[in-house]
Design a protein around this motif. Structure first.
Motif, mmCIF file in Angstrom:
data_model
loop_
_atom_site.group_PDB
_atom_site.id
_atom_site.type_symbol
_atom_site.label_atom_id
_atom_site.label_comp_id
_atom_site.label_asym_id
_atom_site.label_seq_id
_atom_site.Cartn_x
_atom_site.Cartn_y
_atom_site.Cartn_z
ATOM 1 N N LYS A 15 0.863 -1.172 0.000
ATOM 2 C CA LYS A 15 0.000 0.000 0.000
ATOM 3 C C LYS A 15 0.903 1.227 0.000
ATOM 4 N N GLU A 99 -4.070 7.347 -2.039
ATOM 5 C CA GLU A 99 -3.742 6.019 -1.528
ATOM 6 C C GLU A 99 -3.972 4.982 -2.634
ATOM 7 N N LEU A 123 -7.908 -6.347 -2.601
ATOM 8 C CA LEU A 123 -9.054 -5.460 -2.349
ATOM 9 C C LEU A 123 -10.118 -6.188 -1.530
ATOM 10 N N ASN A 126 -8.979 -6.992 2.102
ATOM 11 C CA ASN A 126 -8.805 -5.799 2.926
ATOM 12 C C ASN A 126 -10.042 -4.904 2.954
ATOM 13 N N ASN A 127 -11.150 -5.428 2.412
ATOM 14 C CA ASN A 127 -12.412 -4.681 2.387
ATOM 15 C C ASN A 127 -12.241 -3.269 1.831
ATOM 16 N N ARG A 128 -11.540 -3.181 0.705
ATOM 17 C CA ARG A 128 -11.303 -1.893 0.058
ATOM 18 C C ARG A 128 -11.930 -1.911 -1.323
ATOM 19 N N GLU A 129 -12.197 -0.702 -1.851
ATOM 20 C CA GLU A 129 -12.755 -0.562 -3.187
ATOM 21 C C GLU A 129 -11.784 0.198 -4.077
ATOM 22 N N LEU A 159 -7.271 3.673 -4.375
ATOM 23 C CA LEU A 159 -8.258 3.171 -3.423
ATOM 24 C C LEU A 159 -9.248 4.272 -3.039
ATOM 25 N N LYS A 160 -10.507 3.855 -2.813
ATOM 26 C CA LYS A 160 -11.525 4.798 -2.305
ATOM 27 C C LYS A 160 -11.292 5.016 -0.831
#
Length: 160
Positions: A15, A99, A123, A126-129, A159-160
């Motif tokens: 990241k 990010e 994604l 890591n529960n990311r969008e 990343l959002k």
């Protein structure tokens, strides 16, 4: 004793926080089989413009707007500033930064689905969008690399 001679791709994820940057680019729609010729011509045109306008070049990259054959893409080069005028097919783009998950990929372009799948997996885990489409940064020149398994590409997914 048998030696494993099968070459494998390598993907390392991290990241990162990407600073904003400017890009000069040429947008193309082309068949997958013509990508190397298109890139060679487009990057040549962009680097000629950079030199003529006394700009500082940075990363060499591509933004894929469509992955179906034929693909629509933007072949781009990061620059220190956007000049007051652009000519021909060259356009500019400001990338806001932020990010991102970064996949450091070593391997042939034909197996680029590997790092993209790793990004999708990251994604989800890591529960990311994702924000926007990912883009590729080419770290070495395929015309100078003897073994395609040594090609190095960084793939950034905001990343959002």
């Amino acid at each position: 004793m048998l030696q494993d001679t099968i070459k494998k791709t390598n993907v390392v994820l991290e990241k990162v926080l990407l600073e904003p940057f400017n890009v000069l680019l040429i947008r193309e729609t082309t068949g997958l089989s013509a990508l190397s010729m298109i890139f060679e011509a487009d990057y040549g045109e962009i680097f000629s413009f950079i030199k003529k306008n006394d700009l500082k070049a940075g990363r060499v990259m591509a933004f894929y707007l469509d992955y179906e054959d034929p693909v629509t893409l933007e072949a781009g080069v990061e620059v220190d500033r956007i000049p007051g005028y652009l000519n021909g097919r060259i356009e500019s783009k400001f990338v806001a930064g932020g990010e991102a998950v970064l996949a450091h990929y070593t391997g042939p372009y034909e197996e680029m689905e590997t790092p993209y799948n790793e990004i999708k997996k990251w994604l989800k885990e890591n529960n990311r969008e994702a924000r926007e489409l990912p883009f590729e940064v080419y770290l070495n020149d395929p015309s100078q690399v003897k073994d395609k398994h040594e090609l190095k590409t960084d793939i950034y997914q905001f990343l959002k």
